[in-house]
Design a protein around this motif. Structure first.
Motif, PDB file in Angstrom:
ATOM      1  N   ARG A 116       0.802  -1.637   0.005  1.00 40.21           N
ATOM      2  CA  ARG A 116       0.354   0.158  -0.089  1.00 40.21           C
ATOM      3  C   ARG A 116       0.432   1.805  -0.190  1.00 40.21           C
ATOM      4  NH1 ARG A 116      -5.373  -1.585   0.626  1.00 40.21           N
ATOM      5  NH2 ARG A 116      -5.635   1.035   0.725  1.00 40.21           N
ATOM      6  N   GLU A 266      -7.346   4.750  -2.176  1.00 39.81           N
ATOM      7  CA  GLU A 266      -8.289   4.174  -3.811  1.00 39.81           C
ATOM      8  C   GLU A 266      -7.203   3.347  -4.567  1.00 39.81           C
ATOM      9  OE1 GLU A 266     -10.340   6.283  -7.403  1.00 39.81           O
ATOM     10  OE2 GLU A 266     -10.345   7.725  -5.450  1.00 39.81           O
ATOM     11  N   GLU A 269      -6.526   0.136  -3.106  1.00 39.92           N
ATOM     12  CA  GLU A 269      -7.656  -0.502  -4.462  1.00 39.92           C
ATOM     13  C   GLU A 269      -7.723  -0.934  -5.232  1.00 39.92           C
ATOM     14  OE1 GLU A 269      -9.563  -2.050  -1.484  1.00 39.92           O
ATOM     15  OE2 GLU A 269      -8.590  -1.196  -0.499  1.00 39.92           O
ATOM     16  N   ARG A 270      -7.401  -0.127  -6.432  1.00 37.06           N
ATOM     17  CA  ARG A 270      -6.823  -0.384  -7.929  1.00 37.06           C
ATOM     18  C   ARG A 270      -6.174  -1.443  -8.092  1.00 37.06           C
ATOM     19  NH1 ARG A 270      -8.002   5.313 -11.282  1.00 37.06           N
ATOM     20  NH2 ARG A 270      -9.901   6.336 -10.286  1.00 37.06           N
ATOM     21  N   ALA A 272      -4.823  -3.486  -6.420  1.00 36.59           N
ATOM     22  CA  ALA A 272      -5.050  -5.100  -5.207  1.00 36.59           C
ATOM     23  C   ALA A 272      -6.309  -5.613  -6.517  1.00 36.59           C
ATOM     24  CB  ALA A 272      -5.608  -4.827  -4.148  1.00 36.59           C
ATOM     25  N   MET A 273      -6.846  -5.103  -7.023  1.00 33.19           N
ATOM     26  CA  MET A 273      -8.087  -5.882  -8.415  1.00 33.19           C
ATOM     27  C   MET A 273      -7.712  -6.378  -9.773  1.00 33.19           C
ATOM     28  SD  MET A 273     -10.955  -2.694  -7.386  1.00 33.19           S
ATOM     29  CE  MET A 273     -12.189  -3.934  -8.553  1.00 33.19           C
ATOM     30  N   ARG A 274      -6.422  -6.407  -9.581  1.00 33.48           N
ATOM     31  CA  ARG A 274      -5.585  -6.283 -11.166  1.00 33.48           C
ATOM     32  C   ARG A 274      -5.192  -7.781 -11.533  1.00 33.48           C
ATOM     33  NH1 ARG A 274      -1.705  -1.063 -12.002  1.00 33.48           N
ATOM     34  NH2 ARG A 274      -2.691   0.681 -12.141  1.00 33.48           N
TER      35      ARG A 274
END
Length: 274
Positions: A116, A266, A269-270, A272-274
């Protein structure tokens, strides 16, 4: 034997000091606003002839006490003093020429754990040796860069001028770190090639490179204009890694409760979603 680089560095530091700054009268006709050679010699407690030979790169070998006196007379900061010592030595420092491009496995694991926090590892000429996903999402896709170097990015990638809010300040800071790298390893072919390329491509680089400014790893704040997240104000820390010649770990964080902290969350989070 003192080098041409040392002579140029001494002249550049002398030229930037106004006489009244060091308690000398500013009167009389001067070719330039800075100190005269004789004034530097007076402040350092050495003979004018000896100092003239230093600035001319002639065959003298300044002792540590002379270098310290010059550092005081020329108001050198710690990074500049270290640079002067490197330029004055008579033999190159021992460098691990092959190992200094390799990042320790423990540092690589640390980058992954900082999931992070944007973080990367640089060498002295600001090549990006390793990075985590957050730093790539913040700055650029390092893997896709034609030349994985932050100075090259600043001057040769048009996106950099809008990405760094204070582009000139950032670029000049980077040049000062690159100058320090030339003192650590004066004969490094890769560093010399980078300087030559940027000198040819950028009038701004040529002008600022000639200022002879020097800076090492530091702590401070940078402002970014991220294409998706908008304006970010981030604190950076550059830490020299133990057991290396010039590698530094750089991290970016935001003040607690700030809009920039929310933007970094934010971004995390982006990623982590990849």
């Amino acid at each position: 034997m003192p080098t041409r680089e040392m002579a140029e560095f001494l002249r550049s530091r002398r030229d930037r000091i106004r006489p009244e700054t060091v308690g000398l009268p500013a009167g009389g006709r001067r070719r330039a606003p800075g100190l005269r050679r004789a004034e530097v010699a007076q402040l350092a407690g050495i003979s004018p002839d000896y100092y003239m030979r230093l600035e001319q790169g002639r065959s003298v070998r300044p002792s540590p006490s002379v270098l310290d006196a010059l550092a005081r007379a020329l108001l050198l900061n710690p990074d500049e003093r270290d640079h002067l010592y490197r330029l004055a030595r008579s033999e190159p420092a021992p460098l691990r020429r092959h190992e200094d491009e390799r990042v320790d496995p423990g540092v690589l694991r640390l980058l992954e754990r900082l999931d992070r926090v944007p973080a990367y590892v640089l060498n002295g000429r600001l090549d990006v040796l390793a990075w985590n996903a957050m730093s790539a999402a913040l700055v650029t896709d390092f893997a896709a860069m034609p030349r994985r170097n932050l100075i090259w990015f600043a001057f040769c990638d048009p996106r950099a001028r809008s990405f760094y809010v204070e582009w000139e300040l950032m670029a000049r800071h980077g040049i000062a770190q690159l100058r320090a790298a030339t003192g650590l390893d004066p004969g490094n072919a890769a560093t010399r090639a980078l300087v030559e390329e940027l000198t040819e491509r950028s009038p701004e680089f040529r002008r600022w490179w000639d200022r002879q400014d020097v800076k090492g790893p530091s702590i401070g704040r940078k402002e970014f204009q991220h294409p998706q997240l908008g304006r970010l104000s981030l604190d950076y820390v550059g830490m020299l890694l133990p057991g290396t010649v010039d590698q530094q770990l750089v991290t970016y964080t935001a003040a607690a409760g700030s809009p920039s902290e929310a933007a970094l969350d934010e971004l995390a989070e982006r990623v982590a979603m990849r």
